[in-house]
Design an enzyme around this catalytic site. Structure first.
Site, PDB file in Angstrom:
ATOM      1  N   THR A   1      35.058  26.732 -16.392  1.00 39.02           N
ATOM      2  CA  THR A   1      36.203  25.826 -16.445  1.00 39.02           C
ATOM      3  C   THR A   1      36.322  25.125 -17.798  1.00 39.02           C
ATOM      4  O   THR A   1      35.314  24.932 -18.494  1.00 39.02           O
ATOM      5  CB  THR A   1      36.041  24.762 -15.337  1.00 39.02           C
TER       6      THR A   1
ATOM      7  N   TYR B   1      30.980  17.654 -10.940  1.00 35.33           N
ATOM      8  CA  TYR B   1      31.459  19.047 -10.914  1.00 35.33           C
ATOM      9  C   TYR B   1      31.339  19.687 -12.300  1.00 35.33           C
ATOM     10  O   TYR B   1      30.710  20.734 -12.457  1.00 35.33           O
ATOM     11  CB  TYR B   1      32.918  19.107 -10.428  1.00 35.33           C
TER      12      TYR B   1
HETATM   13  P1  NAD Z   1      37.431  27.583  -4.313  1.00 36.21           P
HETATM   14  O1  NAD Z   1      36.770  26.298  -3.983  1.00 36.21           O
HETATM   15  O2  NAD Z   1      38.810  27.835  -3.816  1.00 36.21           O
HETATM   16  O3  NAD Z   1      36.538  28.805  -3.809  1.00 36.21           O
HETATM   17  C1  NAD Z   1      35.149  28.827  -3.942  1.00 36.21           C
HETATM   18  C2  NAD Z   1      34.587  29.929  -3.050  1.00 36.21           C
HETATM   19  O4  NAD Z   1      33.174  29.991  -3.224  1.00 36.21           O
HETATM   20  C3  NAD Z   1      34.870  29.718  -1.558  1.00 36.21           C
HETATM   21  O5  NAD Z   1      35.301  30.914  -0.958  1.00 36.21           O
HETATM   22  C4  NAD Z   1      33.513  29.295  -1.020  1.00 36.21           C
HETATM   23  O6  NAD Z   1      33.317  29.652   0.348  1.00 36.21           O
HETATM   24  C5  NAD Z   1      32.572  30.074  -1.931  1.00 36.21           C
HETATM   25  N1  NAD Z   1      31.242  29.456  -2.015  1.00 36.21           N
HETATM   26  C6  NAD Z   1      30.945  28.150  -2.220  1.00 36.21           C
HETATM   27  N2  NAD Z   1      29.622  27.977  -2.209  1.00 36.21           N
HETATM   28  C7  NAD Z   1      29.063  29.200  -2.016  1.00 36.21           C
HETATM   29  C8  NAD Z   1      27.723  29.670  -1.938  1.00 36.21           C
HETATM   30  N3  NAD Z   1      26.674  28.825  -2.054  1.00 36.21           N
HETATM   31  N4  NAD Z   1      27.518  30.996  -1.748  1.00 36.21           N
HETATM   32  C9  NAD Z   1      28.564  31.842  -1.620  1.00 36.21           C
HETATM   33  N5  NAD Z   1      29.849  31.453  -1.680  1.00 36.21           N
HETATM   34  C10 NAD Z   1      30.102  30.146  -1.880  1.00 36.21           C
HETATM   35  O7  NAD Z   1      37.358  27.693  -5.898  1.00 36.21           O
HETATM   36  P2  NAD Z   1      38.410  28.328  -6.920  1.00 36.21           P
HETATM   37  O8  NAD Z   1      39.414  27.305  -7.274  1.00 36.21           O
HETATM   38  O9  NAD Z   1      38.826  29.657  -6.417  1.00 36.21           O
HETATM   39  O10 NAD Z   1      37.448  28.502  -8.192  1.00 36.21           O
HETATM   40  C11 NAD Z   1      36.684  29.692  -8.366  1.00 36.21           C
HETATM   41  C12 NAD Z   1      35.860  29.569  -9.631  1.00 36.21           C
HETATM   42  O11 NAD Z   1      36.725  29.370 -10.745  1.00 36.21           O
HETATM   43  C13 NAD Z   1      34.909  28.372  -9.617  1.00 36.21           C
HETATM   44  O12 NAD Z   1      33.704  28.771 -10.222  1.00 36.21           O
HETATM   45  C14 NAD Z   1      35.599  27.314 -10.472  1.00 36.21           C
HETATM   46  O13 NAD Z   1      34.668  26.506 -11.116  1.00 36.21           O
HETATM   47  C15 NAD Z   1      36.350  28.193 -11.457  1.00 36.21           C
HETATM   48  N6  NAD Z   1      37.608  27.629 -11.995  1.00 36.21           N
HETATM   49  C16 NAD Z   1      38.565  27.136 -11.152  1.00 36.21           C
HETATM   50  C17 NAD Z   1      39.770  26.674 -11.684  1.00 36.21           C
HETATM   51  C18 NAD Z   1      40.876  26.145 -10.802  1.00 36.21           C
HETATM   52  O14 NAD Z   1      41.868  25.627 -11.319  1.00 36.21           O
HETATM   53  N7  NAD Z   1      40.798  26.272  -9.500  1.00 36.21           N
HETATM   54  C19 NAD Z   1      39.982  26.698 -13.066  1.00 36.21           C
HETATM   55  C20 NAD Z   1      38.954  27.183 -13.899  1.00 36.21           C
HETATM   56  C21 NAD Z   1      37.776  27.668 -13.343  1.00 36.21           C
HETATM   57  O1  DAU Z   2      40.705  22.334 -15.338  1.00 34.42           O
HETATM   58  C1  DAU Z   2      40.194  23.288 -14.462  1.00 34.42           C
HETATM   59  C2  DAU Z   2      39.815  22.627 -13.168  1.00 34.42           C
HETATM   60  O2  DAU Z   2      41.045  22.347 -12.497  1.00 34.42           O
HETATM   61  C3  DAU Z   2      38.919  23.484 -12.286  1.00 34.42           C
HETATM   62  O3  DAU Z   2      37.700  23.675 -12.929  1.00 34.42           O
HETATM   63  C4  DAU Z   2      38.699  22.818 -10.926  1.00 34.42           C
HETATM   64  O4  DAU Z   2      37.962  23.682 -10.089  1.00 34.42           O
HETATM   65  C5  DAU Z   2      40.051  22.552 -10.309  1.00 34.42           C
HETATM   66  O5  DAU Z   2      39.890  21.874  -9.096  1.00 34.42           O
HETATM   67  C6  DAU Z   2      40.926  21.735 -11.256  1.00 34.42           C
HETATM   68  O6  DAU Z   2      40.402  20.386 -11.416  1.00 34.42           O
HETATM   69  P1  DAU Z   2      41.348  19.104 -11.468  1.00 34.42           P
HETATM   70  O7  DAU Z   2      40.561  17.928 -11.111  1.00 34.42           O
HETATM   71  O8  DAU Z   2      42.133  19.076 -12.729  1.00 34.42           O
HETATM   72  O9  DAU Z   2      42.377  19.539 -10.269  1.00 34.42           O
HETATM   73  P2  DAU Z   2      43.040  18.710  -9.089  1.00 34.42           P
HETATM   74  O10 DAU Z   2      44.051  19.627  -8.460  1.00 34.42           O
HETATM   75  O11 DAU Z   2      42.042  18.075  -8.200  1.00 34.42           O
HETATM   76  O12 DAU Z   2      43.821  17.559  -9.864  1.00 34.42           O
HETATM   77  C7  DAU Z   2      44.776  17.863 -10.871  1.00 34.42           C
HETATM   78  C8  DAU Z   2      45.242  16.539 -11.462  1.00 34.42           C
HETATM   79  O13 DAU Z   2      45.997  15.831 -10.466  1.00 34.42           O
HETATM   80  C9  DAU Z   2      44.118  15.619 -11.870  1.00 34.42           C
HETATM   81  O14 DAU Z   2      44.520  14.882 -13.029  1.00 34.42           O
HETATM   82  C10 DAU Z   2      43.984  14.646 -10.692  1.00 34.42           C
HETATM   83  C11 DAU Z   2      45.408  14.554 -10.182  1.00 34.42           C
HETATM   84  N1  DAU Z   2      45.551  14.332  -8.709  1.00 34.42           N
HETATM   85  C12 DAU Z   2      44.893  15.175  -7.868  1.00 34.42           C
HETATM   86  C13 DAU Z   2      44.979  15.016  -6.508  1.00 34.42           C
HETATM   87  C14 DAU Z   2      44.242  15.912  -5.566  1.00 34.42           C
HETATM   88  C15 DAU Z   2      46.378  13.329  -8.233  1.00 34.42           C
HETATM   89  O15 DAU Z   2      47.013  12.601  -9.009  1.00 34.42           O
HETATM   90  N2  DAU Z   2      46.480  13.171  -6.889  1.00 34.42           N
HETATM   91  C16 DAU Z   2      45.811  13.957  -6.005  1.00 34.42           C
HETATM   92  O16 DAU Z   2      45.934  13.726  -4.773  1.00 34.42           O
END
Ligand code: NAD
Ligand code: DAU
Length: 359
Positions: A134, A160
């Site tokens: 991330t 995180y």
């Molecule tokens: P998510 O929370 O939607 O999914 C995570 C998955 O991992 C789930 O299916 C969960 O069951 C599985 N998991 C959790 N713990 C586990 C364990 N101990 N063993 C096996 N499986 C396990 O997450 P996401 O948003 O899809 O993110 C996926 C990856 O991408 C993460 O590593 C996150 O850090 C990274 N990432 C996410 C974002 C974002 O915006 N969502 C951005 C950049 C990077």
């Molecule tokens: O930047 C990449 C990351 O983006 C990933 O690594 C994380 O897994 C992913 O969850 C995400 O993190 P953020 O904290 O940026 O995402 P989130 O959707 O939780 O929040 C986005 C922005 O919105 C952040 O500034 C917090 C704000 N927010 C979030 C929630 C849930 C609100 O204002 N209200 C809310 O209820």
């Protein structure tokens, strides 16, 4: 060359989109998903591929070394796409322990198992360990700071992002120490189909449909750099196939938006696409709430390296991507309604209500 790919966390948001992308693009490849099905994992996300002959779902924990060893050997895995993680900043503030366990210990377990497996196979050059990380590891930017590049020093601010930073360092060390062919990607905020409804965009979409308040943290001026999830999956494909081991690639959408304007935009799209909303205009639901502790102000990614070296660029604009996402949540009530479980309500209460009660 066809691949035999282990996708950890493949039942989560990005992992599932990646599995769909890979199955469509490389139908001859074998895909094995290992997922512990935490609250964020959902087997329904993989329903469209479950019946494929060259697809296998395995329920289990990445921290379980003997299970991982068994899968790598029995499935003759040649690449790991490692998505499994605890991924929600707010949950990491409420309970950091699970983040250290899965993100640090889990990644270490996979690295050790893959190193052994790679050595047993005679250290093939084509093997890959892709670590999906991330932009949050780089910390927070001021309004005029240049965007994060691959050489920006790490400065994680939440449990995180600290746990993801720890895992990145381990992955890097395994390349330098053992020459294990690892690659790290650091991506900005994703959005799209199958995102669990506690993250900003799905939470807002669902609350608009339910007529519930739209909780915007602090002054709403925090900035995130949004990338449509399918573009992230295309980038990971390019990195697995053409990236250089030992390298890091930043991935971003070049779409910096303040949270409040993103939420307003979602409200407008919903007003337009869904004429019978419980509260209309939906923007009347916007409520400013207590800020997230340690809330990073701004993220922005410089993805020039990926563009210049590997030719990737994002293909979906934020205007198109947000509309596609809103349409998906409108059309997939059956997917998200069951996720609003008791556990979800308890989390919601703890994060949004309990923290504001003065004791
Ligand atoms: P998510 O929370 O939607 O999914 C995570 C998955 O991992 C789930 O299916 C969960 O069951 C599985 N998991 C959790 N713990 C586990 C364990 N101990 N063993 C096996 N499986 C396990 O997450 P996401 O948003 O899809 O993110 C996926 C990856 O991408 C993460 O590593 C996150 O850090 C990274 N990432 C996410 C974002 C974002 O915006 N969502 C951005 C950049 C990077
Ligand atoms: O930047 C990449 C990351 O983006 C990933 O690594 C994380 O897994 C992913 O969850 C995400 O993190 P953020 O904290 O940026 O995402 P989130 O959707 O939780 O929040 C986005 C922005 O919105 C952040 O500034 C917090 C704000 N927010 C979030 C929630 C849930 C609100 O204002 N209200 C809310 O209820």
């Amino acid at each position: 060359m066809s691949r035999r790919l282990l996708v950890t966390g493949g039942a989560g948001f990005i992992g599932a989109n990646f599995v769909h992308h890979w199955c469509q693009t490389y139908p001859e490849d074998r895909i094995v998903v290992l997922d512990a099905l935490t609250y964020a994992g959902n087997r329904e996300n993989l329903a469209a591929v479950e019946s494929r002959e060259n697809f296998q779902f395995i329920y289990g924990d990445i921290c379980d070394r003997s299970l991982v060893d068994h899968i790598l050997a029995a499935e003759e895995i040649d690449a790991i796409a490692h998505f499994a993680a605890e991924s929600h900043v707010d949950r990491s503030i409420l309970g950091p322990g699970a983040f250290v366990q899965t993100n640090v210990v889990g990644t270490f377990t996979l690295l050790e198992a893959f190193r052994q497996h790679w050595q047993n196979a005679g250290k093939p050059e084509a093997y890959r360990f892709l670590h999906v990380s991330t932009d949050e590891v780089y910390g927070s930017l001021g309004p005029n700071d240049p965007s994060f590049s691959e050489t920006t020093p790490y400065a994680p601010n939440s449990p995180y992002s600290a746990s993801k930073a720890g895992s990145d360092h381990l992955v890097r060390a395994y390349y330098h120490t053992y020459q294990l062919p690892t690659i790290i990607t650091n991506c900005s905020n994703n959005y799209g189909a199958y995102q669990f409804p506690e993250k900003l965009i799905p939470l807002m979409c669902i609350h608009i449909l339910m007529g519930k308040q739209l909780p915007v943290y602090g002054d709403g001026k925090n900035v995130r750099d949004w990338l449509y999830v399918n573009d992230h999956c295309r980038a990971l494909d390019v990195v697995i196939n053409r990236g250089t081991p030992g390298e890091t690639y930043n991935i971003g959408g070049n779409n910096e938006v303040e949270n409040i304007s993103l939420v307003q935009n979602l409200c407008q799209i919903m007003d337009e696409l869904s004429p019978n909303l419980p509260v209309s205009p939906a923007a009347n639901l916007i409520t400013f709430v207590k800020d997230r502790p340690g809330h990073d102000r701004r993220y922005a990614i410089n993805a020039n390296k990926l563009t210049t070296e590997l030719g990737w660029t994002p293909s979906v604009t934020i205007t198109t991507g947000l509309r596609l996402t809103v349409e998906w949540y409108l059309q997939n009530r059956d997917w998200w309604e069951p996720l609003l479980s008791e556990e979800y309500q308890a989390y919601y209460w703890q994060n949004y209500v309990a923290s504001t009660i003065k004791t």
